[in-house]
Design an enzyme around this catalytic site. Structure first.
Site, short mmCIF file in Angstrom:
data_model
loop_
_atom_site.label_atom_id
_atom_site.label_comp_id
_atom_site.label_asym_id
_atom_site.label_seq_id
_atom_site.Cartn_x
_atom_site.Cartn_y
_atom_site.Cartn_z
N LYS A 1 69.58 59.50 38.79
CA LYS A 1 68.80 60.17 38.52
C LYS A 1 68.92 61.63 38.91
O LYS A 1 68.11 62.16 39.32
CB LYS A 1 66.89 59.82 38.81
N SER B 1 59.92 59.94 33.78
CA SER B 1 59.30 61.35 34.64
C SER B 1 58.89 62.57 34.13
O SER B 1 58.86 62.86 33.50
CB SER B 1 61.40 62.02 34.85
N TYR C 1 69.48 65.46 32.91
CA TYR C 1 68.75 64.52 33.06
C TYR C 1 67.57 64.13 32.35
O TYR C 1 67.01 63.07 32.01
CB TYR C 1 68.61 64.23 34.86
N LYS D 1 65.52 61.72 29.83
CA LYS D 1 64.65 60.61 29.62
C LYS D 1 63.72 61.36 28.23
O LYS D 1 62.83 60.19 27.73
CB LYS D 1 63.10 61.27 31.15
P1 NAD Z 1 67.26 54.52 41.93
O1 NAD Z 1 68.52 54.66 41.65
O2 NAD Z 1 67.21 54.38 43.73
O3 NAD Z 1 67.25 52.70 41.22
C1 NAD Z 1 67.94 52.84 40.10
C2 NAD Z 1 68.45 51.40 40.02
O4 NAD Z 1 69.29 50.96 39.02
C3 NAD Z 1 69.70 51.34 40.94
O5 NAD Z 1 69.88 50.08 41.54
C4 NAD Z 1 70.67 51.02 40.51
O6 NAD Z 1 72.06 50.19 41.18
C5 NAD Z 1 70.28 50.88 38.88
N1 NAD Z 1 71.26 51.38 37.81
C6 NAD Z 1 71.39 52.36 37.45
N2 NAD Z 1 72.72 52.57 36.17
C7 NAD Z 1 72.43 51.09 36.20
C8 NAD Z 1 73.26 50.17 34.86
N3 NAD Z 1 73.50 51.31 33.80
N4 NAD Z 1 73.08 48.99 34.70
C9 NAD Z 1 72.26 47.92 35.71
N5 NAD Z 1 71.89 48.73 36.60
C10 NAD Z 1 71.74 50.03 37.07
O7 NAD Z 1 66.24 55.33 41.53
P2 NAD Z 1 64.23 55.05 41.69
O8 NAD Z 1 63.96 55.85 42.69
O9 NAD Z 1 64.15 53.86 41.90
O10 NAD Z 1 63.75 55.24 40.13
C11 NAD Z 1 64.45 54.48 39.20
C12 NAD Z 1 63.71 54.47 37.92
O11 NAD Z 1 63.26 56.23 38.34
C13 NAD Z 1 65.00 55.73 37.21
O12 NAD Z 1 65.32 55.40 36.01
C14 NAD Z 1 64.94 57.70 38.06
O13 NAD Z 1 65.06 58.00 36.68
C15 NAD Z 1 62.89 57.11 37.43
N6 NAD Z 1 62.10 58.37 38.03
C16 NAD Z 1 62.73 58.42 39.73
C17 NAD Z 1 62.06 59.30 40.35
C18 NAD Z 1 62.09 59.58 41.67
O14 NAD Z 1 61.85 60.56 42.11
N7 NAD Z 1 61.95 58.44 42.57
C19 NAD Z 1 60.67 60.80 39.26
C20 NAD Z 1 60.99 60.00 38.04
C21 NAD Z 1 61.81 59.33 37.09
N1 UFG Z 2 63.09 71.31 49.28
C1 UFG Z 2 62.73 71.75 50.07
N2 UFG Z 2 63.66 71.60 51.20
C2 UFG Z 2 64.36 70.70 50.52
C3 UFG Z 2 63.96 69.69 49.20
C4 UFG Z 2 63.47 70.08 48.80
O1 UFG Z 2 62.49 72.56 50.50
O2 UFG Z 2 65.77 70.21 51.41
C5 UFG Z 2 61.25 71.06 48.67
C6 UFG Z 2 61.93 71.98 46.92
O3 UFG Z 2 62.01 73.37 46.54
C7 UFG Z 2 60.26 71.26 46.49
C8 UFG Z 2 59.59 70.77 46.50
O4 UFG Z 2 60.17 70.21 48.81
O5 UFG Z 2 59.58 72.77 46.52
C9 UFG Z 2 59.98 69.56 46.25
O6 UFG Z 2 61.34 69.05 46.13
P1 UFG Z 2 61.87 67.62 45.20
O7 UFG Z 2 63.52 67.43 45.42
O8 UFG Z 2 61.56 66.43 46.26
O9 UFG Z 2 60.58 67.34 43.94
P2 UFG Z 2 61.51 68.18 43.11
O10 UFG Z 2 59.84 68.09 42.30
O11 UFG Z 2 61.86 69.29 43.23
O12 UFG Z 2 62.59 66.94 42.10
C10 UFG Z 2 61.58 65.84 42.07
C11 UFG Z 2 63.13 64.77 41.59
C12 UFG Z 2 62.85 64.68 40.14
C13 UFG Z 2 62.42 65.62 39.51
C14 UFG Z 2 61.28 65.97 39.42
C15 UFG Z 2 60.00 65.82 38.26
O13 UFG Z 2 63.65 64.38 42.43
O14 UFG Z 2 64.46 64.79 39.38
O15 UFG Z 2 60.62 65.60 40.65
O16 UFG Z 2 59.93 64.90 37.88
F1 UFG Z 2 62.69 65.90 37.94
#
Ligand code: NAD
Ligand code: UFG
Length: 339
Positions: free
Chosen positions: A84, A124, A148, A152
């Site tokens: 991610k 996402s 990325y 998705k």
């Molecule tokens: P995370 O990295 O904490 O969790 C993902 C888990 O998947 C990890 O435990 C990793 O070890 C496992 N993994 C990755 N590739 C693998 C594979 N090939 N086989 C088996 N396991 C695998 O991330 P998260 O924040 O918990 O995100 C979960 C899902 O939600 C992801 O698909 C991410 O893209 C999506 N998502 C996350 C966010 C965010 O901001 N956290 C936002 C939107 C979408």
């Molecule tokens: N920001 C700062 N300082 C930092 C980090 C972030 O000022 O050190 C600001 C960014 O500019 C933004 C806000 O905080 O305005 C949020 O930033 P994040 O990086 O926490 O989140 P984003 O919305 O930019 O990105 C997240 C995920 C991406 C995903 C996106 C939309 O990291 O993977 O949300 O779902 F694509």
């Protein structure tokens, strides 16, 4: 229901595992630990009081998935497993398409073989790209601006085509906004490797003294205070959204898309201000230049999830900060004991 959680020891997967087990479901975790810690599964057991099986494996291993689906008589899968990090996806796109897209195809093939046809997919808000209007509803045009995001969108499209080819599938595509916070126990939470990219984990590490100050990426956006605005959603509200989606799929065939957010835009300064109030001290910060690719504002229209799933995000920014702090305190103690 017997539910398999790929990526079940990751940030969102672990919180959803706790919530599903507490709701009486039988949960099985499947993870290759590429971005998580093996001790998470023990901590999930500690919170829930259940002995939740955790299979070590990669979602690209179709055979192991078929075996796991049969062995645990799985009824539904929540597919969290994926990479991610946006910046890394730009540098290493093949790694992202292989892990996220090929990994999903492998999972779907395994599910087809095992006749398990209910899946909730972690998508996402990044699939929308630059907002053409706000709040973002599910009908907003899709135009992800990095590899990325494109992984998705591709998986969303694959799932939609699969449903067209075989209407007996039940699919929910959940578009998360910005998940933050932690379980109230403080035993699980977001555990990024190295220096965090995202705001909340960065703030937490500044607060704990691990990082010297926060860089605020731009204060000249056309927003309420000039800093970026996002839709932060408590990870336990997000977990509840998965349970609501699974319940919905019980009586609905086909594919539905849902935004999961609060619908409330919160600026960087507002989030940091709340964090400072909760901990009772200042977070050192400085204004830095805008981060490339950043949006000014991004927040969800959540009415579809509210009305169709009867799901509402209930926790506010204060709850996100307090639970995050509890987790950060526990995480620091773990790091201390490793030293
Ligand atoms: P995370 O990295 O904490 O969790 C993902 C888990 O998947 C990890 O435990 C990793 O070890 C496992 N993994 C990755 N590739 C693998 C594979 N090939 N086989 C088996 N396991 C695998 O991330 P998260 O924040 O918990 O995100 C979960 C899902 O939600 C992801 O698909 C991410 O893209 C999506 N998502 C996350 C966010 C965010 O901001 N956290 C936002 C939107 C979408
Ligand atoms: N920001 C700062 N300082 C930092 C980090 C972030 O000022 O050190 C600001 C960014 O500019 C933004 C806000 O905080 O305005 C949020 O930033 P994040 O990086 O926490 O989140 P984003 O919305 O930019 O990105 C997240 C995920 C991406 C995903 C996106 C939309 O990291 O993977 O949300 O779902 F694509």
């Amino acid at each position: 229901m017997n539910i398999l959680l790929t990526g079940g020891t990751g940030y969102i997967g672990s919180h959803t595992a706790v919530l599903l087990a507490d709701a009486g479901h039988t949960v099985v975790l499947f993870d290759n630990f590429c971005n998580s810690n093996k001790t998470v599964s023990a901590r999930i057991n500690q919170i829930t009081g259940h002995d939740i099986p955790c299979v070590e494996g990669d979602v690209r291993d179709t055979k192991l998935l078929v075996k796991t689906l049969h062995e645990f008589q799985i009824d539904a899968v929540i597919h969290f497993a994926g990479l991610k990090a946006v910046g890394e996806s730009v540098r290493e796109p093949l790694k992202y398409f292989d892990n996220n897209v090929a990994g999903s195809i492998s999972l779907l093939e395994a599910m087809q073989k095992a006749s398990v046809k209910t899946i909730v997919f972690s998508s996402s808000a990044t699939v929308y790209g630059k907002p053409q209007y706000l709040p973002l509803d599910e009908a907003h045009p899709l135009n992800p601006i990095n590899p990325y995001g494109r992984t998705k969108l591709q998986v969303e499209e694959i799932l939609q085509d699969l449903v067209k080819s075989d209407p007996s599938w039940r699919v929910a595509l959940l578009r998360y906004f910005n998940p933050v916070g932690a379980h109230d126990s403080g035993l699980i939470g977001e555990d990024p490797n190295g220096i965090p990219n995202n705001l909340m984990p960065y703030v937490m590490q500044v607060a704990s003294g691990k990082l010297p100050h926060l860089n605020i990426f731009g204060n000249d956006y056309d927003t309420k205070d000039g800093t970026g605005e996002r839709d932060y959603i408590h990870v336990m509200d997000l977990a509840q959204g998965h349970l609501a989606a699974l319940n919905y799929l019980q009586d609905h065939l086909g594919c539905e898309i849902f935004n999961l957010g609060t619908g409330i835009p919160v600026s960087v300064l507002e989030l940091v201000g709340t964090y400072e109030k909760v901990i009772g001290k200042k977070i050192p910060s400085q204004i830095a230049s805008r981060r490339e690719g950043d949006l000014a504002v991004c927040y969800a229209d959540t009415s579809k999830a509210n009305h169709t799933l009867n799901w509402y995000a209930l926790k506010d920014v204060h709850d996100m900060c307090t639970s995050g702090i509890r987790w950060q305190t526990f995480r620091s103690s773990l790091e201390g004991s490793r030293e």
